[in-house]
Design a protein around this motif. Structure first.
Motif, PDB file in Angstrom:
ATOM      1  N   SER A  34       0.829  -1.210   0.000  1.00  0.00           N
ATOM      2  CA  SER A  34       0.000   0.000   0.000  1.00  0.00           C
ATOM      3  C   SER A  34       0.863   1.260   0.000  1.00  0.00           C
ATOM      4  N   GLU A  35       1.958   1.244   0.780  1.00  0.00           N
ATOM      5  CA  GLU A  35       2.863   2.382   0.794  1.00  0.00           C
ATOM      6  C   GLU A  35       3.517   2.577  -0.572  1.00  0.00           C
ATOM      7  N   ALA A  36       3.866   1.453  -1.208  1.00  0.00           N
ATOM      8  CA  ALA A  36       4.516   1.511  -2.522  1.00  0.00           C
ATOM      9  C   ALA A  36       3.601   2.147  -3.562  1.00  0.00           C
ATOM     10  N   LEU A  37       2.346   1.716  -3.581  1.00  0.00           N
ATOM     11  CA  LEU A  37       1.393   2.251  -4.551  1.00  0.00           C
ATOM     12  C   LEU A  37       1.130   3.726  -4.294  1.00  0.00           C
ATOM     13  N   ALA A  38       0.987   4.091  -3.017  1.00  0.00           N
ATOM     14  CA  ALA A  38       0.732   5.489  -2.677  1.00  0.00           C
ATOM     15  C   ALA A  38       1.921   6.372  -3.059  1.00  0.00           C
ATOM     16  N   ALA A  39       3.143   5.894  -2.752  1.00  0.00           N
ATOM     17  CA  ALA A  39       4.339   6.667  -3.069  1.00  0.00           C
ATOM     18  C   ALA A  39       4.517   6.796  -4.580  1.00  0.00           C
ATOM     19  N   PHE A  40       4.205   5.735  -5.297  1.00  0.00           N
ATOM     20  CA  PHE A  40       4.335   5.768  -6.754  1.00  0.00           C
ATOM     21  C   PHE A  40       3.388   6.802  -7.359  1.00  0.00           C
ATOM     22  N   ARG A  41       2.149   6.781  -6.907  1.00  0.00           N
ATOM     23  CA  ARG A  41       1.162   7.716  -7.456  1.00  0.00           C
ATOM     24  C   ARG A  41       1.469   9.163  -7.054  1.00  0.00           C
ATOM     25  N   ARG A  42       2.079   9.311  -5.885  1.00  0.00           N
ATOM     26  CA  ARG A  42       2.381  10.661  -5.409  1.00  0.00           C
ATOM     27  C   ARG A  42       3.639  11.221  -6.074  1.00  0.00           C
ATOM     28  N   GLN A  43       4.668  10.400  -6.206  1.00  0.00           N
ATOM     29  CA  GLN A  43       5.967  10.879  -6.675  1.00  0.00           C
ATOM     30  C   GLN A  43       6.212  10.655  -8.171  1.00  0.00           C
ATOM     31  N   ARG A  44       5.542   9.664  -8.756  1.00  0.00           N
ATOM     32  CA  ARG A  44       5.788   9.300 -10.154  1.00  0.00           C
ATOM     33  C   ARG A  44       7.298   9.199 -10.424  1.00  0.00           C
ATOM     34  N   PRO A  45       7.946   8.247  -9.761  1.00  0.00           N
ATOM     35  CA  PRO A  45       9.404   8.118  -9.903  1.00  0.00           C
ATOM     36  C   PRO A  45       9.805   7.670 -11.310  1.00  0.00           C
ATOM     37  N   ASP A  46      11.047   7.964 -11.658  1.00  0.00           N
ATOM     38  CA  ASP A  46      11.573   7.516 -12.947  1.00  0.00           C
ATOM     39  C   ASP A  46      11.863   6.019 -12.938  1.00  0.00           C
ATOM     40  N   VAL A  47      12.312   5.512 -11.782  1.00  0.00           N
ATOM     41  CA  VAL A  47      12.631   4.093 -11.639  1.00  0.00           C
ATOM     42  C   VAL A  47      12.175   3.610 -10.266  1.00  0.00           C
ATOM     43  N   GLU A  93       5.537  -9.703 -16.132  1.00  0.00           N
ATOM     44  CA  GLU A  93       4.705  -8.655 -15.538  1.00  0.00           C
ATOM     45  C   GLU A  93       5.172  -7.258 -15.935  1.00  0.00           C
ATOM     46  N   GLY A  94       6.262  -7.170 -16.682  1.00  0.00           N
ATOM     47  CA  GLY A  94       6.675  -5.881 -17.215  1.00  0.00           C
ATOM     48  C   GLY A  94       7.895  -5.239 -16.594  1.00  0.00           C
ATOM     49  N   ALA A  95       8.622  -5.951 -15.721  1.00  0.00           N
ATOM     50  CA  ALA A  95       9.837  -5.378 -15.138  1.00  0.00           C
ATOM     51  C   ALA A  95      10.901  -5.206 -16.217  1.00  0.00           C
ATOM     52  N   LEU A  96      11.603  -4.092 -16.184  1.00  0.00           N
ATOM     53  CA  LEU A  96      12.704  -3.882 -17.124  1.00  0.00           C
ATOM     54  C   LEU A  96      13.981  -4.547 -16.641  1.00  0.00           C
ATOM     55  N   GLY A  97      14.161  -4.579 -15.311  1.00  0.00           N
ATOM     56  CA  GLY A  97      15.388  -5.132 -14.765  1.00  0.00           C
ATOM     57  C   GLY A  97      15.133  -6.177 -13.706  1.00  0.00           C
ATOM     58  N   TYR A  98      16.105  -7.073 -13.532  1.00  0.00           N
ATOM     59  CA  TYR A  98      16.040  -8.078 -12.467  1.00  0.00           C
ATOM     60  C   TYR A  98      17.461  -8.269 -11.946  1.00  0.00           C
ATOM     61  N   VAL A  99      17.654  -7.988 -10.659  1.00  0.00           N
ATOM     62  CA  VAL A  99      18.975  -8.103 -10.044  1.00  0.00           C
ATOM     63  C   VAL A  99      18.845  -8.857  -8.731  1.00  0.00           C
ATOM     64  N   ALA A 115      17.218   1.066 -16.937  1.00  0.00           N
ATOM     65  CA  ALA A 115      15.769   1.225 -16.791  1.00  0.00           C
ATOM     66  C   ALA A 115      15.375   2.680 -17.036  1.00  0.00           C
ATOM     67  N   GLY A 116      16.211   3.610 -16.568  1.00  0.00           N
ATOM     68  CA  GLY A 116      15.938   5.018 -16.789  1.00  0.00           C
ATOM     69  C   GLY A 116      15.883   5.372 -18.266  1.00  0.00           C
ATOM     70  N   ARG A 117      16.596   4.575 -19.077  1.00  0.00           N
ATOM     71  CA  ARG A 117      16.579   4.782 -20.527  1.00  0.00           C
ATOM     72  C   ARG A 117      15.569   3.867 -21.227  1.00  0.00           C
ATOM     73  N   GLY A 118      14.828   3.088 -20.410  1.00  0.00           N
ATOM     74  CA  GLY A 118      13.859   2.178 -20.998  1.00  0.00           C
ATOM     75  C   GLY A 118      14.469   0.912 -21.549  1.00  0.00           C
ATOM     76  N   GLU A 119      15.656   0.537 -21.047  1.00  0.00           N
ATOM     77  CA  GLU A 119      16.364  -0.638 -21.543  1.00  0.00           C
ATOM     78  C   GLU A 119      16.351  -1.759 -20.503  1.00  0.00           C
ATOM     79  N   PRO A 120      16.281  -3.026 -20.931  1.00  0.00           N
ATOM     80  CA  PRO A 120      16.250  -4.154 -19.984  1.00  0.00           C
ATOM     81  C   PRO A 120      17.638  -4.501 -19.457  1.00  0.00           C
TER      82      PRO A 120
END
Length: 214
Positions: A34-47, A93-99, A115-120
């Motif tokens: 819930s915190e993740a979704l709220a922070a995402f909608r509030r901040q609209r982070p690049d990554v 599910e659409g993740a660009l990166g996996y580490v 990911a910031g450049r839209g690359e996997p």
């Protein structure tokens, strides 16, 4: 670059924050879905840097909800699991990166930049495991939902159905029903068969202590 770190361990978040400070202009943290979704909608982070296991839910489910909220969301999964089933599920599910958390710290920075450049990007050890199985095309867990993948791998780690139910905070019957559904999807009959599949798709990195048949 605005970065959102989603992990339920403060020590991990602090470590990641220090690591990404060199590439981030703003850093936000969350520890629950819930915190993740709220922070995402509030901040609209690049990554978004997202852990698989979170308090109160699965990181893969959060990934799916973030992508539903914003199909262009750029997400790097940062997981303790360096196995192809989780990586393949994250990719579907659409993740660009996996580490994997066992990977060198430079891999996470590379994944964030890409990911910031839209690359996997997938870390070296996980990428090698995926290449061995034809880039994940032979992954027998492809038909499973994120929660089903999570339960399958908890079985592979040696947890009983009772322990899984307690760990996820749900009723035993819910986990038992999900286990039955996984068996049907994978065409097997016994819990031991699920454990075998979990180990095989995990690249041999999971614990091999078999749980009780439940």
């Amino acid at each position: 670059m605005k970065i959102l770190i989603v992990d339920d361990h403060m020590v991990v978040r602090e470590g990641v924050r220090r690591l990404v400070a060199t590439v981030a202009t703003a850093i936000t943290e969350a520890e629950t879905p819930s915190e993740a979704l709220a922070a995402f909608r509030r901040q609209r982070p690049d990554v978004v840097i997202l852990d698989i296991n979170l308090k109160g839910g699965s990181g893969l489910e959060v990934l799916r909800r973030l992508r539903a909220d914003d199909p262009d969301a750029r997400i790097v999964v940062f997981s303790m699991y360096s196995d192809i089933a989780y990586a393949a599920s994250a990719r579907r599910e659409g993740a660009l990166g996996y580490v994997a958390k066992s990977a060198p710290s430079d891999d996470l920075l590379t994944a964030i930049r890409k990911a910031g450049r839209g690359e996997p990007f997938v870390d070296g050890e996980t990428a090698l495991a995926m290449e061995t199985l034809g880039q994940g095309d032979s992954d027998p867990t492809a038909s499973l939902s994120p929660r089903e993948v999570q339960i399958l791998h908890m079985l592979g780690e040696g947890h009983s159905l009772t322990e899984i139910a307690e760990g996820l905070g749900v009723a035993y019957k819910t986990i038992a029903n999900t286990s039955t559904r996984i068996k049907e999807k994978l065409g097997v009959e016994r819990t031991s068969d699920l454990i075998r599949i979990a180990i095989e798709t995990g690249g041999g990195r999971m614990l091999r202590r078999e749980p009780r048949e439940s």
